[in-house]
Design a protein around this motif. Structure first.
Motif, short mmCIF file in Angstrom:
data_model
loop_
_atom_site.label_atom_id
_atom_site.label_comp_id
_atom_site.label_asym_id
_atom_site.label_seq_id
_atom_site.Cartn_x
_atom_site.Cartn_y
_atom_site.Cartn_z
N GLY A 246 -86.41 -43.91 99.37
CA GLY A 246 -87.81 -44.25 99.11
C GLY A 246 -88.77 -43.26 99.72
O GLY A 246 -89.82 -42.94 99.14
N ALA A 247 -88.40 -42.69 100.88
CA ALA A 247 -89.29 -41.71 101.53
C ALA A 247 -89.35 -40.42 100.71
O ALA A 247 -90.42 -39.81 100.55
CB ALA A 247 -88.78 -41.41 102.95
N PHE A 248 -88.21 -40.02 100.12
CA PHE A 248 -88.21 -38.81 99.28
C PHE A 248 -89.06 -39.06 98.02
O PHE A 248 -89.79 -38.18 97.57
CB PHE A 248 -86.78 -38.43 98.89
N ALA A 249 -88.98 -40.27 97.48
CA ALA A 249 -89.79 -40.59 96.29
C ALA A 249 -91.28 -40.58 96.65
O ALA A 249 -92.12 -40.05 95.91
CB ALA A 249 -89.38 -41.95 95.73
N ALA A 250 -91.61 -41.09 97.83
CA ALA A 250 -93.01 -41.11 98.28
C ALA A 250 -93.51 -39.69 98.52
O ALA A 250 -94.69 -39.38 98.30
CB ALA A 250 -93.14 -41.93 99.56
N LEU A 251 -92.61 -38.79 98.95
CA LEU A 251 -92.98 -37.38 99.15
C LEU A 251 -93.48 -36.77 97.84
O LEU A 251 -94.48 -36.05 97.81
CB LEU A 251 -91.76 -36.61 99.69
N VAL A 271 -88.25 -52.48 93.88
CA VAL A 271 -89.68 -52.75 94.11
C VAL A 271 -90.43 -51.47 94.47
O VAL A 271 -91.47 -51.16 93.87
CB VAL A 271 -89.86 -53.85 95.18
N PRO A 272 -89.96 -50.67 95.44
CA PRO A 272 -90.68 -49.41 95.71
C PRO A 272 -90.82 -48.52 94.47
O PRO A 272 -91.88 -47.94 94.23
CB PRO A 272 -89.82 -48.74 96.78
N LEU A 273 -89.78 -48.46 93.64
CA LEU A 273 -89.87 -47.63 92.42
C LEU A 273 -90.89 -48.21 91.45
O LEU A 273 -91.67 -47.48 90.82
CB LEU A 273 -88.49 -47.50 91.77
N LYS A 274 -90.93 -49.53 91.35
CA LYS A 274 -91.90 -50.19 90.46
C LYS A 274 -93.33 -49.87 90.92
O LYS A 274 -94.22 -49.56 90.12
CB LYS A 274 -91.65 -51.71 90.49
N LEU A 275 -93.54 -49.88 92.22
CA LEU A 275 -94.88 -49.59 92.76
C LEU A 275 -95.28 -48.15 92.43
O LEU A 275 -96.41 -47.86 92.04
CB LEU A 275 -94.92 -49.83 94.27
N LEU A 276 -94.31 -47.22 92.57
CA LEU A 276 -94.62 -45.81 92.27
C LEU A 276 -94.91 -45.63 90.78
O LEU A 276 -95.80 -44.86 90.39
CB LEU A 276 -93.46 -44.91 92.71
N GLU A 277 -94.19 -46.37 89.94
CA GLU A 277 -94.48 -46.32 88.49
C GLU A 277 -95.88 -46.88 88.23
O GLU A 277 -96.65 -46.30 87.46
CB GLU A 277 -93.45 -47.14 87.72
N LEU A 313 -90.99 -54.75 99.20
CA LEU A 313 -91.23 -53.40 99.73
C LEU A 313 -90.84 -53.38 101.20
O LEU A 313 -91.45 -54.08 102.02
CB LEU A 313 -92.70 -53.02 99.58
N PRO A 314 -89.85 -52.56 101.59
CA PRO A 314 -89.40 -52.58 102.99
C PRO A 314 -90.51 -52.11 103.92
O PRO A 314 -91.22 -51.14 103.62
CB PRO A 314 -88.23 -51.59 103.03
N THR A 315 -90.65 -52.74 105.06
CA THR A 315 -91.65 -52.29 106.04
C THR A 315 -91.41 -50.84 106.43
O THR A 315 -92.34 -50.09 106.71
CB THR A 315 -91.64 -53.19 107.29
N LEU A 317 -90.75 -48.46 104.59
CA LEU A 317 -91.35 -47.53 103.62
C LEU A 317 -92.87 -47.62 103.61
O LEU A 317 -93.53 -46.82 102.92
CB LEU A 317 -90.79 -47.81 102.21
N GLN A 318 -93.44 -48.51 104.36
CA GLN A 318 -94.91 -48.63 104.37
C GLN A 318 -95.58 -47.35 104.80
O GLN A 318 -96.48 -46.85 104.10
CB GLN A 318 -95.33 -49.82 105.24
N PRO A 319 -95.16 -46.69 105.91
CA PRO A 319 -95.85 -45.43 106.27
C PRO A 319 -95.78 -44.34 105.21
O PRO A 319 -96.83 -43.78 104.85
CB PRO A 319 -95.17 -45.04 107.59
N PRO A 320 -94.60 -44.02 104.64
CA PRO A 320 -94.60 -42.99 103.58
C PRO A 320 -95.45 -43.37 102.39
O PRO A 320 -96.14 -42.53 101.80
CB PRO A 320 -93.12 -42.89 103.19
N PHE A 321 -95.47 -44.66 102.03
CA PHE A 321 -96.27 -45.09 100.87
C PHE A 321 -97.76 -45.00 101.18
O PHE A 321 -98.58 -44.67 100.33
CB PHE A 321 -95.87 -46.50 100.43
#
Ligand code: EPZ
Length: 453
Positions: A246-251, A271-277, A313-315, A317-321
């Motif tokens: 998830g951090a690489f995707a947020a990058l 869920v993180p991928l859905k949010l990025l979409e 959404l995992p906590t 991954l909150q900072p990278p997002f």
């Protein structure tokens, strides 16, 4: 214990020249939060446990050092492969000098209690993301008939555990793992309710089951465990690190560009991928091949996010997002529901030019897009550390991130792997002369807009 398992790095820092456009392909390491409980589980087994795809990170080295001090024989069989033999386990007391360095060391208390009927936990390490209380562990051990006494040396747990039904008043990942490790060797039938369902908990339960444990309800909030006298050894491979994925995707969402993320499990970060979409990134996944392809044309759209236990959404991954949201168009509310101290890093992002308002310890408002500029930063914890690294990659100019031990705790060879996808980053020892020349990429691509910070 072979020496290469134990090493400690001098104080290091990263130099990063931005901005960056991400391109290429990156492989995901084994999950830190799966490897750590696997290492603790070895204490329960009558035969060696071989763990594959162990990430070479500082938290794993600390956990191995503690295992070594407990008398567990550790062989580094191959890069990322360790064999742990607990037959020679000689003590139930956790080392007071090592345990405070690593919150996850608390997981050892479950198997030590199951095996010895007693253990002492030196004061566990706190950290910047919150108080990290252990009241659920104490409450859970008492439910299993264990006596808990506070001593100068720490918290002593004594008494032969008896089967119990324990309802977690709130979801705890390592709390679930620790009581699961206690219950599998406790005679009778135990029930853990409101148990954590993170993939790492499921992976631990599956490992224990493969060694002969009787566990029902794996992957659900209710685990029913029938204790057994003996557990065999086994071989296990760490699941991919979903937080790294998830951090690489947020990058990509923060810098723009495109990336192929390999050796991952897309189903664990739906869920993180859905949010990025929803933010406008283009994402394709192939669960069979373990690949995610993500591309992002900046600026993306800002959306509000809220952390939640798995599968939310995992906590972590909150900072990278949140960094990605500084580069998106619009206003976003970030609601960190798990920890009370996990938003305080945002002042460092504002120092780089972001526009983030901290509403309360659990909520902040991010207004974007805002161009970031390089700055001198200090990494407060693992996940804020990688977030600052992402911010430095999308910022214009040079950034220096101190105390990269915090990043090395959770990300293996991170600068090597990020350089391969276009991030101009290098590691240097604290105090070394700072090269003023721009950092060249392996393909010696000319730097864009590198200015002083
Ligand atoms: C695990 O920590 C992870 N660590 C954390 O990852 C992760 O952030 C966290 O789960 C939440 O997903 C490992 O797995 C080694 P919790 P854990 O118990 O188990 C409160 C990283 O960067 N709580 O699920 O310690 C706690 O304060 C790390 O990889 C109590 O109140 O977290 C928090 O608010 C950071 N009393 C909530 O529960 C307790 O006795 C969830 O914490 C225990 C926890």
């Amino acid at each position: 214990m072979t020496e290469e398992c134990i090493f400690s790095l001098p104080y290091m820092r990263f130099l990063i020249d931005g901005p960056t456009t991400i391109h290429g392909s990156i492989s995901v390491a084994g999950a830190k939060n799966a490897a750590l409980p696997f290492l603790a589980a070895s204490i329960l087994l009558d035969a060696p446990l071989e763990v594959h795809r162990v990430p070479m990170i500082e938290d794993v080295h600390r956990m191995l050092e503690i295992a070594h001090r407990l008398g567990i024989a550790i062989d580094a069989v191959a890069p990322g492969v360790y064999r742990l033999t607990a037959a020679g386990c000689t003590t139930s007391e956790l080392p007071a000098d090592l345990t405070p360095k690593l919150r996850a060391a608390i997981i050892f208390t479950g198997p030590l209690l199951a095996r010895w009927g007693s253990t002492v936990l030196p004061q566990p390490g706190g950290c910047t993301i919150g108080q990290r209380p252990i009241d659920l562990f104490l409450d859970g051990f008492r439910a299993f008939g264990v006596t808990v006494t506070e001593e100068a040396a720490g918290t002593r747990f004594t008494g032969k555990p008896r089967s119990a039904r324990y309802v977690f008043p709130l979801v705890s990942v390592t709390g679930t793992e620790t009581l699961l490790l206690l219950a599998v060797r406790t005679p009778g039938v135990s029930v853990l309710e409101n148990a954590a369902m993170e993939p790492e908990v499921t992976a631990l339960a599956q490992l224990l089951q493969s060694c002969g444990a009787h566990i029902e309800g794996i992957g659900t909030p209710t685990l029913v465990i029938r204790g057994v006298e003996h557990l065999s050894g086994g071989v296990v491979t760490c699941i991919p690190d979903r937080i790294e994925t998830g951090a690489f995707a947020a990058l990509v969402a923060a810098c723009g560009g495109s990336l192929e993320i390999r050796d991952c499990d897309p189903t664990q970060i739906a869920v993180p991928l859905k949010l990025l979409e929803d933010m406008g990134a283009t994402i394709a996944t192939d669960a069979t091949a373990g690949v995610i392809r993500i591309s992002a044309q900046l600026p993306l759209r800002a959306i509000s996010i809220r952390t939640h236990e798995y599968p939310g959404l995992p906590t972590d991954l909150q900072p990278p997002f949140t960094v990605a949201l500084t580069q998106a168009s619009g206003l976003a509310l970030v609601h960190e529901t798990i920890y009370e101290g996990r938003l305080f890093y945002v002042d460092k992002l504002n120092k780089m030019g972001a526009n983030i308002t901290l509403c309360d310890p659990h909520r902040c408002l991010v207004a974007g897009p805002r161009p970031l500029h390089g700055a001198r930063l200090e990494s407060p914890d693992i996940r804020a550390g990688i977030a600052l690294l992402i911010a430095a990659a999308c910022a214009t100019g040079r950034s220096v991130i101190e105390n990269v031990y915090q990043i090395d705790r959770g990300f293996e060879r991170i600068e090597e792997r990020l350089r391969d996808i276009g991030v101009r980053i290098q590691r240097e020892e604290e105090g070394a002369h700072q090269p003023s020349a721009p950092i060249a990429l392996p393909d010696s691509r000319s730097p864009q807009g590198v200015v002083g910070y």
